[in-house]
Design a protein around this motif. Structure first.
Motif, PDB file in Angstrom:
ATOM      1  N   TYR A 148      23.941  -9.442  15.457  1.00  0.00           N
ATOM      2  CA  TYR A 148      22.565  -9.932  15.510  1.00  0.00           C
ATOM      3  C   TYR A 148      22.201 -10.712  14.258  1.00  0.00           C
ATOM      4  N   GLY A 149      23.131 -10.814  13.322  1.00  0.00           N
ATOM      5  CA  GLY A 149      22.872 -11.511  12.066  1.00  0.00           C
ATOM      6  C   GLY A 149      22.001 -10.692  11.134  1.00  0.00           C
ATOM      7  N   LEU A 150      21.362 -11.380  10.197  1.00  0.00           N
ATOM      8  CA  LEU A 150      20.497 -10.757   9.203  1.00  0.00           C
ATOM      9  C   LEU A 150      19.059 -11.195   9.437  1.00  0.00           C
ATOM     10  N   TYR A 151      18.127 -10.473   8.832  1.00  0.00           N
ATOM     11  CA  TYR A 151      16.767 -10.996   8.808  1.00  0.00           C
ATOM     12  C   TYR A 151      16.468 -11.440   7.382  1.00  0.00           C
ATOM     13  N   ALA A 152      15.801 -12.553   7.270  1.00  0.00           N
ATOM     14  CA  ALA A 152      15.506 -13.132   5.955  1.00  0.00           C
ATOM     15  C   ALA A 152      14.199 -12.565   5.428  1.00  0.00           C
ATOM     16  N   ASP A 153      14.273 -11.892   4.293  1.00  0.00           N
ATOM     17  CA  ASP A 153      13.066 -11.379   3.657  1.00  0.00           C
ATOM     18  C   ASP A 153      12.497 -12.468   2.738  1.00  0.00           C
ATOM     19  N   THR A 154      11.502 -12.107   1.942  1.00  0.00           N
ATOM     20  CA  THR A 154      10.784 -13.092   1.132  1.00  0.00           C
ATOM     21  C   THR A 154      11.710 -13.949   0.278  1.00  0.00           C
ATOM     22  N   LEU A 155      12.595 -13.321  -0.492  1.00  0.00           N
ATOM     23  CA  LEU A 155      13.485 -14.081  -1.379  1.00  0.00           C
ATOM     24  C   LEU A 155      14.516 -14.872  -0.582  1.00  0.00           C
ATOM     25  N   GLY A 156      14.981 -14.316   0.531  1.00  0.00           N
ATOM     26  CA  GLY A 156      15.941 -15.018   1.355  1.00  0.00           C
ATOM     27  C   GLY A 156      15.377 -16.320   1.889  1.00  0.00           C
ATOM     28  N   ARG A 157      14.101 -16.270   2.319  1.00  0.00           N
ATOM     29  CA  ARG A 157      13.480 -17.481   2.862  1.00  0.00           C
ATOM     30  C   ARG A 157      13.292 -18.552   1.797  1.00  0.00           C
ATOM     31  N   LEU A 214      15.787 -12.417  -8.090  1.00  0.00           N
ATOM     32  CA  LEU A 214      16.616 -11.414  -7.431  1.00  0.00           C
ATOM     33  C   LEU A 214      16.876 -10.233  -8.352  1.00  0.00           C
ATOM     34  N   SER A 215      17.153 -10.517  -9.619  1.00  0.00           N
ATOM     35  CA  SER A 215      17.406  -9.469 -10.610  1.00  0.00           C
ATOM     36  C   SER A 215      16.150  -8.649 -10.856  1.00  0.00           C
ATOM     37  N   LYS A 216      15.028  -9.320 -10.937  1.00  0.00           N
ATOM     38  CA  LYS A 216      13.757  -8.627 -11.195  1.00  0.00           C
ATOM     39  C   LYS A 216      13.371  -7.736 -10.022  1.00  0.00           C
ATOM     40  N   ALA A 217      13.702  -8.183  -8.816  1.00  0.00           N
ATOM     41  CA  ALA A 217      13.352  -7.407  -7.619  1.00  0.00           C
ATOM     42  C   ALA A 217      14.338  -6.285  -7.343  1.00  0.00           C
ATOM     43  N   ARG A 218      15.357  -6.143  -8.219  1.00  0.00           N
ATOM     44  CA  ARG A 218      16.386  -5.109  -8.044  1.00  0.00           C
ATOM     45  C   ARG A 218      17.060  -5.228  -6.662  1.00  0.00           C
ATOM     46  N   GLU A 220      15.896  -6.141  -3.916  1.00  0.00           N
ATOM     47  CA  GLU A 220      15.014  -5.938  -2.769  1.00  0.00           C
ATOM     48  C   GLU A 220      14.419  -7.278  -2.326  1.00  0.00           C
ATOM     49  N   HIS A 221      13.855  -7.309  -1.146  1.00  0.00           N
ATOM     50  CA  HIS A 221      13.156  -8.491  -0.619  1.00  0.00           C
ATOM     51  C   HIS A 221      14.068  -9.706  -0.494  1.00  0.00           C
ATOM     52  N   PHE A 222      15.352  -9.490  -0.215  1.00  0.00           N
ATOM     53  CA  PHE A 222      16.297 -10.600  -0.050  1.00  0.00           C
ATOM     54  C   PHE A 222      16.662 -10.750   1.428  1.00  0.00           C
ATOM     55  N   PHE A 223      17.324  -9.763   1.976  1.00  0.00           N
ATOM     56  CA  PHE A 223      17.651  -9.783   3.399  1.00  0.00           C
ATOM     57  C   PHE A 223      17.928  -8.357   3.853  1.00  0.00           C
TER      58      PHE A 223
END
Length: 452
Positions: A148-157, A214-218, A220-223
């Protein structure tokens, strides 16, 4: 149970895991100093878990040694007679050296005593990782299984990632495990991602500043993974007000909203936690039929329905080891953990995007990485990771650390000249000021993050 009680319960479980893990590491590290000190006939005056300025929570003297529990949870110590250490016992050092004192022993014995804690931490990490490999093995969802692939979170988008994409390479290097993608981007300071999109390979550029976010968000919020919500069980505590639900049903709607994947619930803020006892209308696919049910939702407990985890839906690779096979696998994992840590540490000094203030943390940050539910595999994995990192940090040639004392001893063994007690004393003071300053800075960063 109220929402506040649930949150405090989760925090309590994290804290308990941290205290247990930290206590194991500290006690065994100090035991690594204690045992060789006793073997070489040194008098050990104190053996403490945690520091005890002004008073101790518990203490008991057995023989020449006082065993105790301090109240400052930043480590522990053994006080060996005739050694300049955290106690800074200047009065003792002004007296003539006695045969039972550390300073009267040959340099090679003192070196073994100094490196005993580090040695134990390395052996502990090896042992735990070997046992993890033997008991649980190595389990992961390969990238090829993400149908089904991945879902793009805030940072991913932000970098053009779309729902349904599948990341297959980082910086041109193929990836096998999805959970390694974020760390690979940071450690390699990657400038591109390769994704599989509708059967085609698409290259996405990673812009300047993304690694900082990405580093600051640890990470999170990537995918995240995309998979359907399939019911695994319906506990008796579930309050079905109308209709019925069964194991194997697939969730396709909530309160009139179409739901295809679990991530659809997280990405829509209207599906946040609702008021206690609010009824929730849910639609399920059962075979070729569509069924509806009205189910009570209880604060953070949700409806109480248990859904299948992504591993069971997508499929996973399970690598099992015999005890003989687990030994090299566990040692390799320990070494790879250390290599990854050193690579990350190097970035703090060489990268323009990986910043100290985003990555440094105190015991608060360390405790937060433990899961909110007790999980022995996670607990022992984190304990092994912290053990190998503790060994590395302690062996650094910094005064007040084991590595600093070992360095002075090595210089003595090579040059034949022992550093003066005054020099070691002042070095110890400088080292302690630096260490406590760093701990205070890390604690300040955690406090700042909390209020921010």
């Amino acid at each position: 149970m109220t929402l506040l009680a649930i949150e405090w319960s989760s925090v309590g479980i994290k804290v308990l895991q941290f205290i247990l893990s930290f206590s194991i590491l500290v006690i065994l590290h100090e035991l690594g100093h204690f045992l060789p000190a006793r073997w070489f006939k040194c008098r050990v005056e104190k053996f403490y878990l945690f520091f005890n300025p002004w008073f101790s929570l518990f203490k008991k003297k057995i023989g020449d040694t006082e065993y105790g529990l301090g109240w400052v949870p930043f480590g522990g110590y053994v006080k060996i007679s005739g050694m300049i250490d955290e106690s800074m016992d200047k009065e003792q050092m002004q007296q003539p050296a006695q045969p039972w004192e550390f300073r009267s022993k040959p340099a090679w014995q003192r070196l073994i005593i100094m490196l005993g804690g580090v040695t134990v931490n390395v052996l502990l990490a090896f042992t735990i990782f070997i046992m993890i490999m033997w008991i649980w093995g190595d389990r992961y969802i390969p990238v090829t299984n993400l149908k089904y692939g991945l879902y793009a979170d805030t940072l991913g988008r932000k970098i053009g990632l779309r729902d349904g994409d599948n990341i297959i390479a980082v910086g041109g290097k193929p990836v096998m495990r999805t959970n390694k993608i974020g760390s690979e981007i940071i450690m390699n300071e990657a400038t591109s991602l390769t994704v599989l999109r509708d059967g085609d390979s698409v290259k996405l550029a990673i812009p300047t500043g993304f690694i900082t976010l990405l580093s600051k968000a640890r990470l999170e919020h990537f995918f995240g993974l995309r998979y359907p919500q399939i019911i695994d069980s319906v506990p008796s505590s579930v309050k079905v007000l109308r209709g019925n639900v069964r194991k194997g049903d697939t969730l396709i709607g909530v309160d009139g909203r179409f739901i295809r994947f679990a991530s659809d619930l997280y990405k829509d803020t209207t599906f946040g936690y609702v008021q206690r006892e609010k009824a929730e209308s849910m639609t399920f696919l059962r075979g070729h039929d569509t069924v509806s049910a009205l189910i009570a939702r209880q604060e953070k407990l949700g409806t109480g329905i248990q859904y299948k985890n992504p591993e069971d839906i997508l499929g996973y690779v399970q690598i099992n080891y015999t005890l003989l096979q687990a030994a090299p696998a566990g040692i390799h994992k320990s070494i790879q953990t250390l290599i990854d840590y050193i690579r990350n540490l190097r970035l703090l000094f060489t990268s323009k995007e990986v910043k100290v203030q985003d990555n440094l943390g105190s015991v608060v940050s360390i405790a937060s990485v433990f899961p909110s539910e007790w999980d022995w595999e996670s607990f022992w994995s984190l304990t092994a990771i912290f053990s190998i990192l503790l060994a590395f940090m302690n062996v650094l040639p910094i005064p007040a650390l084991d590595g600093g004392h070992a360095l002075f001893t090595l210089i003595e063994m090579i040059s034949g000249r022992k550093p003066s007690d005054k020099f070691v004393e002042y070095s110890q003071m400088v080292g302690m000021v630096l260490l406590f300053g760093l701990m205070a800075y890390a604690m300040g960063l955690d406090i700042f993050r909390f209020f921010k």
